[in-house]
Write a protein that holds these residues in place. Sequence first.
Motif, PDB file in Angstrom:
ATOM      1  N   VAL A  79     -63.616 -16.314  48.656  1.00  0.00           N
ATOM      2  CA  VAL A  79     -64.119 -16.007  47.937  1.00  0.00           C
ATOM      3  C   VAL A  79     -65.154 -17.240  47.538  1.00  0.00           C
ATOM      4  N   SER A  80     -65.921 -17.443  47.153  1.00  0.00           N
ATOM      5  CA  SER A  80     -66.503 -19.254  47.577  1.00  0.00           C
ATOM      6  C   SER A  80     -66.967 -19.014  46.055  1.00  0.00           C
ATOM      7  N   LEU A  81     -67.376 -20.397  45.877  1.00  0.00           N
ATOM      8  CA  LEU A  81     -68.047 -21.621  44.799  1.00  0.00           C
ATOM      9  C   LEU A  81     -69.271 -22.143  45.369  1.00  0.00           C
ATOM     10  N   GLN A  82     -70.268 -21.597  44.520  1.00  0.00           N
ATOM     11  CA  GLN A  82     -71.441 -22.594  44.914  1.00  0.00           C
ATOM     12  C   GLN A  82     -71.924 -23.799  43.720  1.00  0.00           C
ATOM     13  N   MET A  83     -71.783 -24.474  43.987  1.00  0.00           N
ATOM     14  CA  MET A  83     -72.181 -25.268  42.838  1.00  0.00           C
ATOM     15  C   MET A  83     -72.625 -26.129  43.131  1.00  0.00           C
ATOM     16  N   ASN A  84     -74.311 -25.853  42.363  1.00  0.00           N
ATOM     17  CA  ASN A  84     -76.076 -26.621  42.472  1.00  0.00           C
ATOM     18  C   ASN A  84     -75.404 -27.526  40.806  1.00  0.00           C
ATOM     19  N   ARG A  85     -76.864 -28.468  41.357  1.00  0.00           N
ATOM     20  CA  ARG A  85     -76.220 -29.585  39.772  1.00  0.00           C
ATOM     21  C   ARG A  85     -75.330 -29.779  39.622  1.00  0.00           C
ATOM     22  N   LEU A  86     -74.817 -30.587  40.139  1.00  0.00           N
ATOM     23  CA  LEU A  86     -73.541 -31.231  40.436  1.00  0.00           C
ATOM     24  C   LEU A  86     -73.607 -32.615  39.610  1.00  0.00           C
ATOM     25  N   GLU A  87     -72.689 -32.716  38.886  1.00  0.00           N
ATOM     26  CA  GLU A  87     -72.872 -33.820  37.669  1.00  0.00           C
ATOM     27  C   GLU A  87     -71.721 -34.788  37.748  1.00  0.00           C
ATOM     28  N   PRO A  88     -71.990 -36.124  37.812  1.00  0.00           N
ATOM     29  CA  PRO A  88     -70.385 -37.027  38.531  1.00  0.00           C
ATOM     30  C   PRO A  88     -69.214 -36.670  37.166  1.00  0.00           C
ATOM     31  N   GLU A  89     -69.357 -35.716  36.446  1.00  0.00           N
ATOM     32  CA  GLU A  89     -68.315 -34.953  35.349  1.00  0.00           C
ATOM     33  C   GLU A  89     -67.773 -34.074  35.770  1.00  0.00           C
ATOM     34  N   ASP A  90     -67.788 -33.217  36.994  1.00  0.00           N
ATOM     35  CA  ASP A  90     -67.104 -32.625  37.732  1.00  0.00           C
ATOM     36  C   ASP A  90     -66.208 -32.496  39.220  1.00  0.00           C
ATOM     37  N   THR A  91     -66.096 -34.249  38.546  1.00  0.00           N
ATOM     38  CA  THR A  91     -65.372 -34.828  39.703  1.00  0.00           C
ATOM     39  C   THR A  91     -64.488 -34.264  40.314  1.00  0.00           C
ATOM     40  N   ALA A  92     -63.733 -34.341  40.650  1.00  0.00           N
ATOM     41  CA  ALA A  92     -62.139 -33.354  40.540  1.00  0.00           C
ATOM     42  C   ALA A  92     -61.789 -33.203  41.694  1.00  0.00           C
ATOM     43  N   VAL A  93     -60.787 -32.530  41.718  1.00  0.00           N
ATOM     44  CA  VAL A  93     -59.680 -31.500  43.205  1.00  0.00           C
ATOM     45  C   VAL A  93     -59.575 -29.537  42.561  1.00  0.00           C
ATOM     46  N   TYR A  94     -60.295 -29.661  43.037  1.00  0.00           N
ATOM     47  CA  TYR A  94     -60.440 -28.031  42.645  1.00  0.00           C
ATOM     48  C   TYR A  94     -59.493 -27.599  43.707  1.00  0.00           C
ATOM     49  N   TYR A  95     -59.192 -26.551  42.809  1.00  0.00           N
ATOM     50  CA  TYR A  95     -57.921 -25.216  43.734  1.00  0.00           C
ATOM     51  C   TYR A  95     -58.803 -23.562  43.374  1.00  0.00           C
ATOM     52  N   CYS A  96     -57.700 -22.597  44.308  1.00  0.00           N
ATOM     53  CA  CYS A  96     -58.050 -21.579  44.122  1.00  0.00           C
ATOM     54  C   CYS A  96     -57.065 -21.008  43.988  1.00  0.00           C
ATOM     55  N   ALA A  97     -56.615 -19.869  43.325  1.00  0.00           N
ATOM     56  CA  ALA A  97     -55.388 -19.327  43.196  1.00  0.00           C
ATOM     57  C   ALA A  97     -55.680 -17.720  42.773  1.00  0.00           C
ATOM     58  N   ARG A  98     -54.761 -16.909  42.731  1.00  0.00           N
ATOM     59  CA  ARG A  98     -55.049 -15.431  42.129  1.00  0.00           C
ATOM     60  C   ARG A  98     -54.202 -15.258  41.479  1.00  0.00           C
ATOM     61  N   GLN A  99     -53.528 -14.694  40.723  1.00  0.00           N
ATOM     62  CA  GLN A  99     -53.834 -13.705  39.589  1.00  0.00           C
ATOM     63  C   GLN A  99     -53.252 -12.262  39.123  1.00  0.00           C
ATOM     64  N   VAL A 100     -53.051 -11.425  39.891  1.00  0.00           N
ATOM     65  CA  VAL A 100     -52.348  -9.993  39.363  1.00  0.00           C
ATOM     66  C   VAL A 100     -52.648  -8.971  39.002  1.00  0.00           C
ATOM     67  N   ASN A 101     -53.184  -8.399  38.726  1.00  0.00           N
ATOM     68  CA  ASN A 101     -53.129  -7.617  37.637  1.00  0.00           C
ATOM     69  C   ASN A 101     -53.630  -7.891  36.592  1.00  0.00           C
ATOM     70  N   PRO A 102     -54.518  -8.995  36.253  1.00  0.00           N
ATOM     71  CA  PRO A 102     -55.366  -9.228  35.301  1.00  0.00           C
ATOM     72  C   PRO A 102     -56.109  -8.624  34.434  1.00  0.00           C
ATOM     73  N   ILE A 103     -56.295  -9.905  33.227  1.00  0.00           N
ATOM     74  CA  ILE A 103     -56.895  -8.714  32.368  1.00  0.00           C
ATOM     75  C   ILE A 103     -58.069  -9.694  31.244  1.00  0.00           C
ATOM     76  N   VAL A 104     -59.099  -9.456  30.541  1.00  0.00           N
ATOM     77  CA  VAL A 104     -59.736 -10.190  30.333  1.00  0.00           C
ATOM     78  C   VAL A 104     -59.031 -11.492  29.553  1.00  0.00           C
ATOM     79  N   SER A 105     -58.025 -11.193  28.643  1.00  0.00           N
ATOM     80  CA  SER A 105     -57.230 -12.142  28.026  1.00  0.00           C
ATOM     81  C   SER A 105     -56.346 -13.167  28.965  1.00  0.00           C
ATOM     82  N   THR A 106     -56.753 -12.887  30.248  1.00  0.00           N
ATOM     83  CA  THR A 106     -55.075 -13.775  30.857  1.00  0.00           C
ATOM     84  C   THR A 106     -56.649 -14.419  31.762  1.00  0.00           C
ATOM     85  N   ILE A 107     -57.961 -14.215  32.516  1.00  0.00           N
ATOM     86  CA  ILE A 107     -58.737 -14.964  33.577  1.00  0.00           C
ATOM     87  C   ILE A 107     -58.922 -15.988  33.254  1.00  0.00           C
ATOM     88  N   ARG A 108     -58.196 -16.576  32.476  1.00  0.00           N
ATOM     89  CA  ARG A 108     -58.227 -18.340  32.165  1.00  0.00           C
ATOM     90  C   ARG A 108     -57.446 -18.884  31.937  1.00  0.00           C
TER      91      ARG A 108
END
Length: 126
Positions: A79-108
């Motif tokens: 799974v890829s995350l293409q990040m364009n037009r980056l801003e200083p506010e995007d500075t962070a440590v980025y993590y990927c993660a997996r959720q099993v059997n997600p529903i829309v209300s739990t995605i975030r």
Amino acid sequence: QVQLVQSGGGLVQPGGSLKLSCTVSGSTSNSYAVGWFRQAPGKEHEFVAAIRRPNGATFYRDSVKGRFTISRDNAWNTVSLQMNRLEPEDTAVYYCARQVNPIVSTIRDRARYDSWGQGTQVVVSS
């Protein structure tokens, strides 16, 4: 045992682009979401984007819509995350993660993700 291994990231000037990748292995479920979260210095983790298997539905935080794109390969190995037009506010440590059997209300919901990548630094600075 599920493993998520991240690659990509680095230093880029404002307006530039970066691509993050997350390789998922060992999953025995075909119903899950892979999400990206980030944590800036002194701030809480925040949801960035997610993609849900099997239907490929995508979800974004408002501040990255139109700039970031989440995608996956045909086998759902990466799974890829293409990040364009980056801003200083995007500075962070980025993590990927997996959720099993997600529903829309739990995605975030960070607490619903049970397996995490190692994190990768993204710095947007001139």
